[in-house]
Design a protein around this motif. Sequence first.
Motif, PDB file in Angstrom:
ATOM      1  N   VAL A   1       0.222  -1.204  -0.130  1.00 35.48           N
ATOM      2  CA  VAL A   1      -0.026  -0.325   0.811  1.00 35.48           C
ATOM      3  C   VAL A   1       1.104   0.811  -0.165  1.00 35.48           C
ATOM      4  O   VAL A   1       1.472   1.741   1.027  1.00 35.48           O
ATOM      5  CB  VAL A   1      -0.947  -0.029   1.402  1.00 35.48           C
ATOM      6  CG1 VAL A   1      -2.000   1.292   1.024  1.00 35.48           C
ATOM      7  CG2 VAL A   1      -1.654  -1.715   1.150  1.00 35.48           C
ATOM      8  N   THR A   2       0.759   2.324  -1.055  1.00 41.08           N
ATOM      9  CA  THR A   2       1.864   3.476  -0.822  1.00 41.08           C
ATOM     10  C   THR A   2       1.244   4.519  -1.579  1.00 41.08           C
ATOM     11  O   THR A   2       0.272   4.319  -2.152  1.00 41.08           O
ATOM     12  CB  THR A   2       3.419   2.549  -1.704  1.00 41.08           C
ATOM     13  OG1 THR A   2       3.626   4.091  -2.057  1.00 41.08           O
ATOM     14  CG2 THR A   2       2.295   2.483  -3.301  1.00 41.08           C
ATOM     15  N   ALA A   3       1.462   5.435  -0.809  1.00 43.15           N
ATOM     16  CA  ALA A   3       1.040   6.502  -2.276  1.00 43.15           C
ATOM     17  C   ALA A   3       2.308   7.141  -3.075  1.00 43.15           C
ATOM     18  O   ALA A   3       3.571   6.975  -2.979  1.00 43.15           O
ATOM     19  CB  ALA A   3       1.312   8.010  -0.601  1.00 43.15           C
ATOM     20  N   GLY A   4       1.616   7.316  -4.063  1.00 42.31           N
ATOM     21  CA  GLY A   4       2.269   8.552  -5.009  1.00 42.31           C
ATOM     22  C   GLY A   4       2.176   9.585  -5.863  1.00 42.31           C
ATOM     23  O   GLY A   4       1.297  10.146  -5.119  1.00 42.31           O
ATOM     24  N   MET A   5       3.356  10.452  -5.706  1.00 44.50           N
ATOM     25  CA  MET A   5       2.780  11.182  -6.392  1.00 44.50           C
ATOM     26  C   MET A   5       2.650  11.947  -7.837  1.00 44.50           C
ATOM     27  O   MET A   5       3.101  10.407  -8.612  1.00 44.50           O
ATOM     28  CB  MET A   5       3.662  12.702  -6.405  1.00 44.50           C
ATOM     29  CG  MET A   5       4.384  12.927  -5.055  1.00 44.50           C
ATOM     30  SD  MET A   5       2.761  13.609  -3.625  1.00 44.50           S
ATOM     31  CE  MET A   5       3.108  14.509  -4.064  1.00 44.50           C
ATOM     32  N   ILE A   6       1.772  12.390  -8.470  1.00 46.66           N
ATOM     33  CA  ILE A   6       1.855  12.735 -10.013  1.00 46.66           C
ATOM     34  C   ILE A   6       2.144  13.843 -10.676  1.00 46.66           C
ATOM     35  O   ILE A   6       2.137  14.913 -10.819  1.00 46.66           O
ATOM     36  CB  ILE A   6       0.358  13.148 -10.712  1.00 46.66           C
ATOM     37  CG1 ILE A   6      -0.526  14.294  -9.681  1.00 46.66           C
ATOM     38  CG2 ILE A   6       0.139  11.549 -10.491  1.00 46.66           C
ATOM     39  CD1 ILE A   6      -1.681  14.483  -9.904  1.00 46.66           C
ATOM     40  N   PRO A   7       3.932  14.123 -10.581  1.00 44.77           N
ATOM     41  CA  PRO A   7       4.886  14.630 -10.857  1.00 44.77           C
ATOM     42  C   PRO A   7       4.776  15.853 -12.493  1.00 44.77           C
ATOM     43  O   PRO A   7       4.717  16.572 -12.466  1.00 44.77           O
ATOM     44  CB  PRO A   7       6.125  14.349 -11.504  1.00 44.77           C
ATOM     45  CG  PRO A   7       5.840  12.978 -11.057  1.00 44.77           C
ATOM     46  CD  PRO A   7       4.890  12.691 -10.413  1.00 44.77           C
ATOM     47  N   GLY A   8       3.645  15.306 -13.587  1.00 42.82           N
ATOM     48  CA  GLY A   8       3.282  15.729 -14.974  1.00 42.82           C
ATOM     49  C   GLY A   8       1.812  16.384 -14.533  1.00 42.82           C
ATOM     50  O   GLY A   8       2.420  17.222 -15.600  1.00 42.82           O
TER      51      GLY A   8
ATOM     52  N   LEU B   1       3.660   7.484 -12.081  1.00 42.93           N
ATOM     53  CA  LEU B   1       2.174   7.267 -11.748  1.00 42.93           C
ATOM     54  C   LEU B   1       1.639   5.685 -13.013  1.00 42.93           C
ATOM     55  O   LEU B   1       1.563   4.653 -13.043  1.00 42.93           O
ATOM     56  CB  LEU B   1       1.301   7.763 -11.942  1.00 42.93           C
ATOM     57  CG  LEU B   1      -0.049   6.940 -11.524  1.00 42.93           C
ATOM     58  CD1 LEU B   1      -0.041   6.034 -10.196  1.00 42.93           C
ATOM     59  CD2 LEU B   1      -1.307   7.949 -11.580  1.00 42.93           C
ATOM     60  N   SER B   2       2.663   6.089 -13.622  1.00 44.24           N
ATOM     61  CA  SER B   2       2.316   5.580 -15.164  1.00 44.24           C
ATOM     62  C   SER B   2       3.337   4.228 -14.915  1.00 44.24           C
ATOM     63  O   SER B   2       3.249   3.476 -15.243  1.00 44.24           O
ATOM     64  CB  SER B   2       2.337   6.143 -16.025  1.00 44.24           C
ATOM     65  OG  SER B   2       1.565   7.013 -16.499  1.00 44.24           O
ATOM     66  N   MET B   3       4.844   4.982 -14.922  1.00 48.59           N
ATOM     67  CA  MET B   3       5.708   3.656 -14.609  1.00 48.59           C
ATOM     68  C   MET B   3       5.470   2.751 -13.479  1.00 48.59           C
ATOM     69  O   MET B   3       4.868   1.358 -13.618  1.00 48.59           O
ATOM     70  CB  MET B   3       7.285   4.454 -14.303  1.00 48.59           C
ATOM     71  CG  MET B   3       7.647   3.284 -14.022  1.00 48.59           C
ATOM     72  SD  MET B   3       8.509   1.848 -12.716  1.00 48.59           S
ATOM     73  CE  MET B   3       9.260   3.261 -11.960  1.00 48.59           C
ATOM     74  N   GLN B   4       4.443   3.379 -11.901  1.00 46.37           N
ATOM     75  CA  GLN B   4       4.109   2.415 -11.290  1.00 46.37           C
ATOM     76  C   GLN B   4       3.355   1.184 -11.903  1.00 46.37           C
ATOM     77  O   GLN B   4       3.673  -0.060 -11.514  1.00 46.37           O
ATOM     78  CB  GLN B   4       3.558   2.621  -9.845  1.00 46.37           C
ATOM     79  CG  GLN B   4       4.504   4.356  -9.323  1.00 46.37           C
ATOM     80  CD  GLN B   4       4.405   5.118  -8.507  1.00 46.37           C
ATOM     81  OE1 GLN B   4       2.999   5.248  -8.253  1.00 46.37           O
ATOM     82  NE2 GLN B   4       4.664   5.071  -7.323  1.00 46.37           N
TER      83      GLN B   4
END
Length: 107
Positions: free
Chosen positions: A52-59, A86-89
Amino acid sequence: QGGWLTAHDPEGEWLYGADIGVLPEYRGRGLATALYAARQELVWRQRLKGQVTAGMIPGYGAVKDRMSADEYYRAIMDGRMKDPTLSMQMRVGFEPHQGLPRSSFSR
């Protein structure tokens, strides 16, 4: 600071984490992919259910004047746009479940 990452059980069945970043001068060398793979191997070795992880959307910064963060997230989910993180994840098996509005975070 009262966010969702502070409410996990360290002895629980899931690995909790935050987004992984690589400095720009080191990008394109497979480091982020290796870090994601290492986290996943930890999940397997510990026999956990998953991450369970949080990710940013740098784009999002490049388009923030044209669309909301929710619209950007939806465009990524629909395959109309790509985000560097996010796309890479998603390519390595992460399954996004929701976007969290900025008001969800304490500053």
